[in-house]
Motif scaffolding. Structure first.
Motif, PDB file in Angstrom:
ATOM      1  N   TRP A   1       0.846  -1.186   0.000  1.00 34.79           N
ATOM      2  CA  TRP A   1       0.000   0.000   0.000  1.00 34.79           C
ATOM      3  C   TRP A   1       0.888   1.246   0.000  1.00 34.79           C
ATOM      4  O   TRP A   1       2.055   1.182   0.381  1.00 34.79           O
TER       5      TRP A   1
ATOM      6  N   ALA B   1       0.600   5.725   0.789  1.00 42.96           N
ATOM      7  CA  ALA B   1      -0.229   6.784   1.369  1.00 42.96           C
ATOM      8  C   ALA B   1       0.518   8.112   1.339  1.00 42.96           C
ATOM      9  O   ALA B   1       1.745   8.147   1.437  1.00 42.96           O
TER      10      ALA B   1
ATOM     11  N   MET C   1       2.834  10.547  11.784  1.00 45.45           N
ATOM     12  CA  MET C   1       1.605   9.921  11.299  1.00 45.45           C
ATOM     13  C   MET C   1       0.401  10.299  12.155  1.00 45.45           C
ATOM     14  O   MET C   1      -0.680  10.544  11.622  1.00 45.45           O
TER      15      MET C   1
ATOM     16  N   CYS D   1      -4.971  11.227   5.617  1.00 44.16           N
ATOM     17  CA  CYS D   1      -4.313  10.420   4.582  1.00 44.16           C
ATOM     18  C   CYS D   1      -5.153  10.122   3.358  1.00 44.16           C
ATOM     19  O   CYS D   1      -6.365   9.921   3.453  1.00 44.16           O
TER      20      CYS D   1
ATOM     21  N   VAL E   1      -4.968   6.995   0.732  1.00 40.50           N
ATOM     22  CA  VAL E   1      -4.387   5.653   0.754  1.00 40.50           C
ATOM     23  C   VAL E   1      -4.810   4.895  -0.501  1.00 40.50           C
ATOM     24  O   VAL E   1      -5.933   5.065  -0.981  1.00 40.50           O
TER      25      VAL E   1
ATOM     26  N   SER F   1      -8.314   8.332   4.984  1.00 40.68           N
ATOM     27  CA  SER F   1      -8.164   7.732   6.307  1.00 40.68           C
ATOM     28  C   SER F   1      -7.577   8.752   7.284  1.00 40.68           C
ATOM     29  O   SER F   1      -6.434   9.174   7.115  1.00 40.68           O
TER      30      SER F   1
ATOM     31  N   ILE G   1      -5.846   9.566  10.754  1.00 42.59           N
ATOM     32  CA  ILE G   1      -5.041   8.808  11.713  1.00 42.59           C
ATOM     33  C   ILE G   1      -5.175   9.463  13.081  1.00 42.59           C
ATOM     34  O   ILE G   1      -4.844  10.633  13.248  1.00 42.59           O
TER      35      ILE G   1
ATOM     36  N   SER H   1      -3.615   3.257  12.276  1.00 48.58           N
ATOM     37  CA  SER H   1      -4.196   2.269  11.375  1.00 48.58           C
ATOM     38  C   SER H   1      -4.806   3.034  10.217  1.00 48.58           C
ATOM     39  O   SER H   1      -5.114   4.219  10.335  1.00 48.58           O
ATOM     40  N   LEU H   2      -4.950   2.395   9.096  1.00 43.58           N
ATOM     41  CA  LEU H   2      -5.441   3.047   7.893  1.00 43.58           C
ATOM     42  C   LEU H   2      -6.900   2.688   7.635  1.00 43.58           C
ATOM     43  O   LEU H   2      -7.265   2.258   6.547  1.00 43.58           O
ATOM     44  N   GLN H   3      -7.743   2.881   8.650  1.00 40.39           N
ATOM     45  CA  GLN H   3      -9.167   2.628   8.514  1.00 40.39           C
ATOM     46  C   GLN H   3      -9.799   3.720   7.657  1.00 40.39           C
ATOM     47  O   GLN H   3      -9.471   4.896   7.783  1.00 40.39           O
ATOM     48  N   GLU H   4     -10.733   3.332   6.807  1.00 42.65           N
ATOM     49  CA  GLU H   4     -11.417   4.290   5.954  1.00 42.65           C
ATOM     50  C   GLU H   4     -12.268   5.240   6.793  1.00 42.65           C
ATOM     51  O   GLU H   4     -12.913   4.828   7.747  1.00 42.65           O
TER      52      GLU H   4
ATOM     53  N   PRO I   1      -4.019  -3.045   4.434  1.00 44.06           N
ATOM     54  CA  PRO I   1      -2.755  -2.460   4.867  1.00 44.06           C
ATOM     55  C   PRO I   1      -2.320  -2.916   6.261  1.00 44.06           C
ATOM     56  O   PRO I   1      -3.120  -2.935   7.200  1.00 44.06           O
TER      57      PRO I   1
END
Length: 193
Positions: A76, A78, A88, A93, A95, A108, A110, A116-119, A167
């Motif tokens: 991935w 970003a 971060m 982000c 991604v 995403s 942070i 974490s790269l949660q939507e 990711p």
């Protein structure tokens, strides 16, 4: 001895100017698959990345393309803005990665905990986002609707592996921790701290 030192200094300055000019020329001469053109670009110093953009002063929007030229379908990438610092945590982000059927591009935010790269939605609008993967080059395309405070701020970029098709954590050493800097969409000024 003084003459040798002056000559060495002069040569060093010439080499630095050449390399800066070459990096800008190399960056700005890139042709995108969708024939999109950008007015400004910056070759980022680590992680084989560059950022290209056009700033629209009439409405504070930025059309951008973030390129990473050293990736694969198992990784991935970003790129983010972070008004709170060069890290971060707090980043907003963009991604992209390839899942089993297509390229997935999303936003995403942070938080301050374990990244974490949660939507999710960002602190600013992103009217459009998409991505392409061509060989080892992933490009994220997006339009950002920015506030005036975000037109000159910190930027962060990353890459990492996929695990189970999503990711996973990136390295926490080397170039992955050096991938920070600032960007000014209005003037094109950028620096790495």
């Amino acid at each position: 001895m003084e003459r040798v030192s002056k000559s060495a200094l002069f040569c060093s300055v010439l080499v630095a100017l050449f390399l800066t000019s070459y990096a800008q020329q190399n960056c700005s001469s890139f042709t995108f698959e969708n024939n999109k053109q950008y007015t400004t670009c910056s070759k980022l110093p680590v992680l084989s990345s560059s950022i290209h953009w056009t700033y629209h002063s009439s409405n504070n929007t930025v059309d951008l393309a973030f390129r990473n030229t050293g990736t694969s379908s198992t990784r991935w990438v970003a790129w983010a803005l972070n008004p709170s610092g060069q890290q971060m945590a707090g980043s907003q982000c963009l991604v992209a990665y390839t899942n089993s059927t297509a390229i997935h591009a999303y936003t995403s935010p942070i938080g301050s905990g374990i990244p974490s790269l949660q939507e999710g939605s960002l602190s600013f609008e992103v009217p459009s986002i998409s991505a392409t993967l061509s060989g080892t080059e992933m490009t994220i395309y997006a339009t950002l609707q920015l506030t005036s405070e975000l037109l000159s701020t910190n930027q962060v970029w990353q890459e990492g592996p996929l695990s189970g098709g999503v990711p996973a954590s990136h390295l926490t050493s080397g170039n992955n921790v050096a991938s920070v800097g600032t960007i000014d969409f209005r003037t094109g000024d950028k620096k790495r701290n």
